[in-house]
Enzyme design. Structure first.
Site, PDB file in Angstrom:
ATOM      1  CE  LYS A  65    -122.868 -59.728  -7.189  1.00 43.94           C
ATOM      2  NZ  LYS A  65    -122.458 -60.399  -5.924  1.00 43.94           N
ATOM      3  CE  LYS A  77    -124.054 -54.566   0.227  1.00 40.33           C
ATOM      4  NZ  LYS A  77    -123.789 -55.833  -0.453  1.00 40.33           N
ATOM      5  CB  THR A 149    -121.336 -67.857  -3.946  1.00 45.02           C
ATOM      6  OG1 THR A 149    -122.477 -67.105  -3.532  1.00 45.02           O
ATOM      7  CG2 THR A 149    -120.373 -66.944  -4.673  1.00 45.02           C
TER       8      THR A 149
HETATM    9  P1  NAD Z   1    -116.178 -65.834   4.766  1.00 43.11           P
HETATM   10  O1  NAD Z   1    -116.067 -64.864   5.866  1.00 43.11           O
HETATM   11  O2  NAD Z   1    -116.942 -67.093   4.944  1.00 43.11           O
HETATM   12  O3  NAD Z   1    -114.698 -66.268   4.303  1.00 43.11           O
HETATM   13  C1  NAD Z   1    -113.671 -65.358   4.065  1.00 43.11           C
HETATM   14  C2  NAD Z   1    -112.348 -66.125   4.060  1.00 43.11           C
HETATM   15  O4  NAD Z   1    -111.302 -65.245   3.677  1.00 43.11           O
HETATM   16  C3  NAD Z   1    -111.963 -66.702   5.425  1.00 43.11           C
HETATM   17  O5  NAD Z   1    -111.391 -67.974   5.219  1.00 43.11           O
HETATM   18  C4  NAD Z   1    -110.889 -65.726   5.913  1.00 43.11           C
HETATM   19  O6  NAD Z   1    -109.976 -66.335   6.820  1.00 43.11           O
HETATM   20  C5  NAD Z   1    -110.218 -65.391   4.605  1.00 43.11           C
HETATM   21  N1  NAD Z   1    -109.408 -64.177   4.589  1.00 43.11           N
HETATM   22  C6  NAD Z   1    -109.652 -62.983   5.177  1.00 43.11           C
HETATM   23  N2  NAD Z   1    -108.632 -62.135   4.930  1.00 43.11           N
HETATM   24  C7  NAD Z   1    -107.753 -62.817   4.160  1.00 43.11           C
HETATM   25  C8  NAD Z   1    -106.500 -62.495   3.563  1.00 43.11           C
HETATM   26  N3  NAD Z   1    -105.968 -61.277   3.694  1.00 43.11           N
HETATM   27  N4  NAD Z   1    -105.848 -63.442   2.848  1.00 43.11           N
HETATM   28  C9  NAD Z   1    -106.381 -64.675   2.697  1.00 43.11           C
HETATM   29  N5  NAD Z   1    -107.574 -65.037   3.226  1.00 43.11           N
HETATM   30  C10 NAD Z   1    -108.230 -64.120   3.946  1.00 43.11           C
HETATM   31  O7  NAD Z   1    -116.719 -64.997   3.519  1.00 43.11           O
HETATM   32  P2  NAD Z   1    -117.404 -65.562   2.204  1.00 43.11           P
HETATM   33  O8  NAD Z   1    -118.869 -65.588   2.370  1.00 43.11           O
HETATM   34  O9  NAD Z   1    -116.673 -66.790   1.750  1.00 43.11           O
HETATM   35  O10 NAD Z   1    -117.101 -64.366   1.189  1.00 43.11           O
HETATM   36  C11 NAD Z   1    -115.830 -64.165   0.622  1.00 43.11           C
HETATM   37  C12 NAD Z   1    -115.908 -63.034  -0.404  1.00 43.11           C
HETATM   38  O11 NAD Z   1    -116.875 -63.346  -1.391  1.00 43.11           O
HETATM   39  C13 NAD Z   1    -116.340 -61.680   0.159  1.00 43.11           C
HETATM   40  O12 NAD Z   1    -115.690 -60.686  -0.601  1.00 43.11           O
HETATM   41  C14 NAD Z   1    -117.824 -61.623  -0.129  1.00 43.11           C
HETATM   42  O13 NAD Z   1    -118.309 -60.302  -0.218  1.00 43.11           O
HETATM   43  C15 NAD Z   1    -117.866 -62.316  -1.471  1.00 43.11           C
HETATM   44  N6  NAD Z   1    -119.155 -62.899  -1.829  1.00 43.11           N
HETATM   45  C16 NAD Z   1    -119.755 -63.813  -1.022  1.00 43.11           C
HETATM   46  C17 NAD Z   1    -120.957 -64.394  -1.398  1.00 43.11           C
HETATM   47  C18 NAD Z   1    -121.623 -65.466  -0.561  1.00 43.11           C
HETATM   48  O14 NAD Z   1    -122.559 -66.083  -1.063  1.00 43.11           O
HETATM   49  N7  NAD Z   1    -121.182 -65.734   0.655  1.00 43.11           N
HETATM   50  C19 NAD Z   1    -121.576 -64.013  -2.606  1.00 43.11           C
HETATM   51  C20 NAD Z   1    -120.934 -63.072  -3.423  1.00 43.11           C
HETATM   52  C21 NAD Z   1    -119.720 -62.533  -3.022  1.00 43.11           C
END
Ligand code: NAD
Length: 370
Positions: A65, A77, A149
């Site tokens: 990445k 990590k 993001t």
């Molecule tokens: P977050 O915890 O803010 O949100 C996650 C969301 O997914 C919540 O709304 C939760 O209710 C929902 N969820 C959980 N299980 C679910 C399911 N089985 N079906 C449907 N919805 C479900 O997390 P985030 O920061 O938004 O990150 C989401 C994903 O993106 C993760 O995989 C994370 O690793 C990835 N990511 C995040 C960032 C960032 O900047 N926050 C950057 C790169 C990647």
């Protein structure tokens, strides 16, 4: 064979460090995968059930990445074993102890990840000075609040649509997961004229062919409710969101949600991955074969780490967002162009692009095999 040698290859890992301090309950692992481009950046994950092998996979994903995003950083990590919801004082003690134990590993910069947040990064910074994703009071750019993001995903989708037969204006989008990434991605695309026709969170899903009101959904989440409580939407089984007819499908929740066994149900033209490893490699190959364009996670969701790396370099918020826009647009274009030219899945083209950068950087080092 020793577990650590099983996954070693020509790129890494450069270093695996286990730390242990029983007096505060500290047990943790750091994997620095590759530092040819620069000191590694990657999140500190706190969870009870992570393994060294998983930590390595996550570190490798960061190598790719960061290289693809053109950042002067390698990939690493760290994992801290324990329940992230433990009492706050206990958590603070463990995170401070973890930072101190890794003080001398100056080829690793901590970032937030599952189970850790900007407050945790402030503790790390207070101990050893090396952390990104800090609170704004100490010079951080609040990337989740600002939606770094999701902002990047909007640009990746705009470029991706050019490789499909539709315009963003009027396109139907589906978002799985309505947290930081999903909310901002939905806002970015609705602002460009797309219609959010279905959305889910961990408690359920809702749909409306005419388009859901994103502000009303945000209000529901702020009130601690589920998107499934939206009065104007029609109820939908949480996992049936995979089958909703749309132009753009955005995974923003869990890993492995599109697999070989369910990829045929996906009725989208473009998939832009917010979540990490939301699609298995085999599913991406099958989707590619039937003409669905998939922008890989480490290209599309790099907005957060680009923001963090620029914060570390002392850049302003506007410079960070400009960098996200430029890099994600350029990389998405390059990957999809190469995918088309070589007739390979975009993930193959993206991995090759990142590995080329890593290997070129490795060729400048004293002990080079490239
Ligand atoms: P977050 O915890 O803010 O949100 C996650 C969301 O997914 C919540 O709304 C939760 O209710 C929902 N969820 C959980 N299980 C679910 C399911 N089985 N079906 C449907 N919805 C479900 O997390 P985030 O920061 O938004 O990150 C989401 C994903 O993106 C993760 O995989 C994370 O690793 C990835 N990511 C995040 C960032 C960032 O900047 N926050 C950057 C790169 C990647």
């Amino acid at each position: 064979m020793d577990e650590t040698l099983e996954f070693a290859d020509e790129i890494g890992p450069a270093k695996i460090v286990h730390v242990y301090e029983p007096s505060v309950g500290l047990r943790g692992t750091l994997v620095v995968d590759n530092v040819a481009i620069g000191p590694s950046i990657g999140g500190l994950r706190m969870a009870p059930d992570v393994t060294t092998a998983e930590c390595f996979r996550l570190a490798r994903a960061m190598t790719l990445k960061n290289a693809a995003a053109g950042l002067p950083h390698g990939g690493g990590k760290s994992v801290l074993y324990g329940d992230p919801k433990m009492p706050a004082e206990q958590k603070e003690l463990r995170i401070r102890a973890m930072a101190c134990a890794l003080r001398s590993c100056d080829d690793y910069i901590f970032g937030p990840d599952m189970g850790t947040d900007e407050r945790c990064m402030a503790w790390v910074r207070d101990e050893i000075g090396r952390a990104i994703g800090l609170p704004s009071a100490i010079g951080g750019i609040p990337l989740d609040e600002l939606g770094a993001t999701g902002f990047g995903l909007g640009h990746a989708a705009e470029i991706g649509a050019r490789y499909c037969d539709f315009e963003i204006e009027g396109a139907r989008i589906v978002v799985q997961g309505f947290g930081s990434v999903g909310q901002h991605a939905a806002r970015q695309l609705v602002r460009r004229g797309a219609r959010l026709v279905a959305v889910s969170d961990s408690r359920g899903a809702t749909q409306s062919p005419g388009g859901l009101d994103v502000d009303a959904l945000l209000d529901l989440k702020r009130a601690g409710k589920s998107v499934a409580d939206h009065p104007d939407g029609q109820p939908l089984g949480r996992d049936s969101i995979v089958e909703v007819d749309c132009e753009i499908w955005i995974p923003a929740a869990r890993p492995d949600v599109i697999r070989e066994d369910n990829q045929a149900k996906l009725r989208a033209k473009l998939v832009v991955s917010g979540a990490n490893i939301a699609l298995t490699d085999a599913a991406e190959e099958k989707l590619h074969a039937r003409g669905v364009v998939c922008v890989p996670d480490f290209i599309a969701n790099a907005g957060g780490v680009i923001c963090g790396a620029l914060e570390y370099a002392g850049a302003t918020e506007s410079a960070a967002f400009q960098a996200i826009e430029e890099r994600i647009r350029a990389n998405t274009e390059q990957v999809l162009e190469e995918s088309r030219r070589r007739s390979v899945a975009p993930r193959r083209a993206a991995t090759d692009l990142a590995l080329r950068r890593v290997k070129t950087a490795m060729s400048y080092r004293r002990w080079s095999i490239f």
